[in-house]
Design an enzyme around this catalytic site. Structure first.
Site, PDB file in Angstrom:
ATOM      1  N   HIS A  14     -15.266   1.575   7.463  1.00  0.00           N
ATOM      2  CA  HIS A  14     -14.574   1.005   6.299  1.00  0.00           C
ATOM      3  C   HIS A  14     -14.374  -0.466   6.668  1.00  0.00           C
ATOM      4  O   HIS A  14     -13.346  -0.865   7.190  1.00  0.00           O
ATOM      5  CB  HIS A  14     -13.225   1.708   6.073  1.00  0.00           C
ATOM      6  CG  HIS A  14     -12.382   1.024   5.024  1.00  0.00           C
ATOM      7  ND1 HIS A  14     -12.794   0.850   3.730  1.00  0.00           N
ATOM      8  CD2 HIS A  14     -11.160   0.438   5.103  1.00  0.00           C
ATOM      9  CE1 HIS A  14     -11.870   0.202   3.058  1.00  0.00           C
ATOM     10  NE2 HIS A  14     -10.864  -0.077   3.863  1.00  0.00           N
ATOM     11  N   VAL A  26       0.838  -1.210   0.000  1.00  0.00           N
ATOM     12  CA  VAL A  26       0.000   0.000   0.000  1.00  0.00           C
ATOM     13  C   VAL A  26       0.873   1.261   0.000  1.00  0.00           C
ATOM     14  O   VAL A  26       0.664   2.166  -0.819  1.00  0.00           O
ATOM     15  CB  VAL A  26      -0.960  -0.017   1.211  1.00  0.00           C
ATOM     16  CG1 VAL A  26      -1.665   1.321   1.370  1.00  0.00           C
ATOM     17  CG2 VAL A  26      -1.988  -1.123   1.031  1.00  0.00           C
ATOM     18  N   GLN A  59      -4.615  -7.745   5.547  1.00  0.00           N
ATOM     19  CA  GLN A  59      -5.478  -8.943   5.623  1.00  0.00           C
ATOM     20  C   GLN A  59      -4.896 -10.065   4.777  1.00  0.00           C
ATOM     21  O   GLN A  59      -4.482  -9.834   3.649  1.00  0.00           O
ATOM     22  CB  GLN A  59      -6.861  -8.616   5.058  1.00  0.00           C
ATOM     23  CG  GLN A  59      -7.707  -7.696   5.879  1.00  0.00           C
ATOM     24  CD  GLN A  59      -8.855  -7.159   5.034  1.00  0.00           C
ATOM     25  OE1 GLN A  59      -8.780  -6.088   4.465  1.00  0.00           O
ATOM     26  NE2 GLN A  59      -9.930  -7.936   4.932  1.00  0.00           N
ATOM     27  N   ASP A 109      10.196   3.055   6.862  1.00  0.00           N
ATOM     28  CA  ASP A 109       9.646   1.723   7.141  1.00  0.00           C
ATOM     29  C   ASP A 109      10.570   1.073   8.165  1.00  0.00           C
ATOM     30  O   ASP A 109      11.779   1.323   8.149  1.00  0.00           O
ATOM     31  CB  ASP A 109       9.598   0.879   5.858  1.00  0.00           C
ATOM     32  CG  ASP A 109       8.689  -0.330   5.994  1.00  0.00           C
ATOM     33  OD1 ASP A 109       7.630  -0.369   5.340  1.00  0.00           O
ATOM     34  OD2 ASP A 109       9.040  -1.258   6.769  1.00  0.00           O
ATOM     35  N   ARG A 114     -10.893  -7.033   8.382  1.00  0.00           N
ATOM     36  CA  ARG A 114     -10.051  -5.901   8.814  1.00  0.00           C
ATOM     37  C   ARG A 114      -9.945  -5.885  10.339  1.00  0.00           C
ATOM     38  O   ARG A 114      -8.901  -5.553  10.893  1.00  0.00           O
ATOM     39  CB  ARG A 114     -10.644  -4.594   8.297  1.00  0.00           C
ATOM     40  CG  ARG A 114     -10.616  -4.494   6.770  1.00  0.00           C
ATOM     41  CD  ARG A 114     -11.327  -3.240   6.293  1.00  0.00           C
ATOM     42  NE  ARG A 114     -11.312  -3.103   4.835  1.00  0.00           N
ATOM     43  CZ  ARG A 114     -12.274  -3.560   4.040  1.00  0.00           C
ATOM     44  NH1 ARG A 114     -13.315  -4.190   4.542  1.00  0.00           N
ATOM     45  NH2 ARG A 114     -12.203  -3.379   2.732  1.00  0.00           N
ATOM     46  N   ASP A 121     -11.152   2.872  10.960  1.00  0.00           N
ATOM     47  CA  ASP A 121     -11.807   3.846  11.837  1.00  0.00           C
ATOM     48  C   ASP A 121     -11.246   3.806  13.258  1.00  0.00           C
ATOM     49  O   ASP A 121     -11.056   4.845  13.890  1.00  0.00           O
ATOM     50  CB  ASP A 121     -13.325   3.599  11.829  1.00  0.00           C
ATOM     51  CG  ASP A 121     -13.857   3.649  10.405  1.00  0.00           C
ATOM     52  OD1 ASP A 121     -14.012   4.746   9.866  1.00  0.00           O
ATOM     53  OD2 ASP A 121     -14.086   2.563   9.821  1.00  0.00           O
ATOM     54  N   ALA A 132     -15.896   4.763  -4.190  1.00  0.00           N
ATOM     55  CA  ALA A 132     -15.417   4.641  -5.578  1.00  0.00           C
ATOM     56  C   ALA A 132     -15.906   3.324  -6.182  1.00  0.00           C
ATOM     57  O   ALA A 132     -16.335   3.282  -7.338  1.00  0.00           O
ATOM     58  CB  ALA A 132     -13.898   4.701  -5.598  1.00  0.00           C
ATOM     59  N   ARG A 133     -15.858   2.259  -5.362  1.00  0.00           N
ATOM     60  CA  ARG A 133     -16.312   0.948  -5.859  1.00  0.00           C
ATOM     61  C   ARG A 133     -17.792   1.009  -6.201  1.00  0.00           C
ATOM     62  O   ARG A 133     -18.233   0.477  -7.231  1.00  0.00           O
ATOM     63  CB  ARG A 133     -16.035  -0.125  -4.795  1.00  0.00           C
ATOM     64  CG  ARG A 133     -14.560  -0.449  -4.689  1.00  0.00           C
ATOM     65  CD  ARG A 133     -14.196  -1.283  -3.486  1.00  0.00           C
ATOM     66  NE  ARG A 133     -12.754  -1.581  -3.480  1.00  0.00           N
ATOM     67  CZ  ARG A 133     -12.039  -1.865  -2.408  1.00  0.00           C
ATOM     68  NH1 ARG A 133     -12.600  -1.908  -1.213  1.00  0.00           N
ATOM     69  NH2 ARG A 133     -10.745  -2.118  -2.501  1.00  0.00           N
ATOM     70  N   TYR A 152      13.057   9.232  12.539  1.00  0.00           N
ATOM     71  CA  TYR A 152      11.888  10.112  12.431  1.00  0.00           C
ATOM     72  C   TYR A 152      12.278  11.588  12.367  1.00  0.00           C
ATOM     73  O   TYR A 152      11.487  12.422  11.962  1.00  0.00           O
ATOM     74  CB  TYR A 152      10.911   9.841  13.583  1.00  0.00           C
ATOM     75  CG  TYR A 152       9.977   8.687  13.294  1.00  0.00           C
ATOM     76  CD1 TYR A 152       8.742   8.904  12.699  1.00  0.00           C
ATOM     77  CD2 TYR A 152      10.330   7.383  13.601  1.00  0.00           C
ATOM     78  CE1 TYR A 152       7.888   7.852  12.417  1.00  0.00           C
ATOM     79  CE2 TYR A 152       9.482   6.320  13.331  1.00  0.00           C
ATOM     80  CZ  TYR A 152       8.259   6.556  12.740  1.00  0.00           C
ATOM     81  OH  TYR A 152       7.412   5.525  12.456  1.00  0.00           O
ATOM     82  N   GLY A 181       1.747  -1.486   8.758  1.00  0.00           N
ATOM     83  CA  GLY A 181       1.013  -2.444   9.576  1.00  0.00           C
ATOM     84  C   GLY A 181       0.608  -3.693   8.849  1.00  0.00           C
ATOM     85  O   GLY A 181       0.783  -3.808   7.625  1.00  0.00           O
TER      86      GLY A 181
END
Ligand code: NAD
Length: 309
Positions: free
Chosen positions: A175, A11, A80, A32, A86, A123, A150-151, A63, A77
């Site tokens: 979500h 992602v 799935q 990362d 999720r 969330d 969007a989907r 950082y 993180g």
């Protein structure tokens, strides 16, 4: 603008590509916990930038290097695995967000910074990031149901034979598996959905609508089954959100931020006006009785998961 991306897996890499292609950043820093991966991503992306915009892309291992960033995108993180929801990621990613947010806050200007959260369960991670950062709620923004919306638009576009750009439709709430398609507020070219269907002589009965809802909720599961993870859609969603913020577009997007205080606080997606200060205003759309019940249920699920951490 200098932008940081924390987490450069599937992602984060797609987000970095999409962010680079907006031309809105003069510098992108990638962090990362797997430094080798971050360096490889920065190298690859740096080569790609020779074909588009002049943007400085660096992998950083501290950082301190995110100093000066006004926008920090968290895409780190666990993701799935096939068959996982999720919510199954909750405890693992609580540790990830708890590790990242304090370090981010120690190195950015808290009066200006906006945090974009991508990590799932989205969330709950927004609620946690907002709590740890102590930033105003409107400046901790989860991509929420931007991708689900969007989907929905894509499915409706194919079903109704009109461009996605003429469709106004939102998925609200979590979500996740309890997301709510807000049929009551769908409009096509400004015409209410039922009226449009009558004029275009298209049938969209309740059974078809249920099938569409199912397809929207299951899209991620199908993609994960087929290619191991999802990344292109979310990359584009983050870039779209970035446009709205950096250009102060004041666009209405279904993003997730914390509403309410104390025990009543919850983050979920509602249509919200987004500009340079993040979320400016939250809007309340027309909901059917069923949608209203489902949205309250969705909020309860999110809050319950937050209380578990
Ligand atoms: P991935 O496994 O490919 O990459 C995750 C990266 O995070 C890894 O490179 C890992 O080293 C890094 N990481 C883990 N802990 C870290 C820490 N404490 N500090 C810095 N880096 C850390 O996973 P992915 O497919 O890229 O997914 C990332 C997250 O995005 C997942 O939680 C996934 O569910 C979520 N996601 C969200 C959406 C959305 O719509 N919001 C869509 C797709 C995926």
């Amino acid at each position: 603008m200098k932008i940081a991306i924390i987490g450069v897996g599937s992602v984060g890499s797609a987000v970095a590509t999409a962010v680079k292609n907006t031309g809105l950043a003069h510098e992108i820093v990638l962090f990362d916990r797997d430094g080798v991966r971050a360096r490889a991503a920065a190298e690859d992306l740096g080569h790609a930038s020779a074909f588009s915009y002049d943007v400085k892309i660096t992998a950083v291992n501290t950082y301190r290097a995110i100093r000066g960033c006004e926008i920090v995108i968290i895409a780190a993180g666990a993701n799935q695995k096939p068959g996982e929801t999720r919510t199954d990621l909750l405890q693992k990613n609580v540790a990830v967000i708890s590790d990242i947010v304090p370090r981010v806050m120690a190195n950015v200007d808290s009066k200006k910074v906006k945090i974009i959260v991508v990590t799932n369960p989205l969330d709950v991670m927004v609620m946690l990031a907002q709590k740890l950062s102590k930033l105003p709620a409107g400046r901790v923004i989860g991509t929420g149901t931007m991708l689900d919306s969007a989907r929905l638009k894509i499915i409706l576009s194919r079903q109704l034979g009109v461009s996605t750009r003429s469709i106004n439709s939102y998925v609200l709430g979590e979500h996740g598996d309890s997301s709510v398609v807000n049929w009551e507020s769908v409009s096509i070219g400004g015409i209410a959905l039922d009226d449009f269907c009558k004029q275009a002589k298209i049938a969209l009965p309740a059974t078809t609508r249920k099938t569409i809802e199912h397809r929207v909720r299951n899209a991620a599961y199908e993609i994960i089954q087929g290619r191991g993870a999802t990344w292109d859609g979310i990359g584009a969603a983050v870039a779209d959100l970035l446009h709205a913020i950096v250009n102060d577009e004041k666009r209405i997007l279904s993003v997730s931020t914390v509403d309410g205080n104390g025990k009543d606080a919850v983050a979920m997606s509602l249509p919200r006006i987004v500009g340079e200060n993040g979320v400016i205003t939250t809007l309340h759309t027309k909901l059917s009785k069923e949608e209203s019940v489902a949205l309250r249920k969705s909020a309860k699920i999110i809050r319950k998961n937050f209380d578990l951490i």
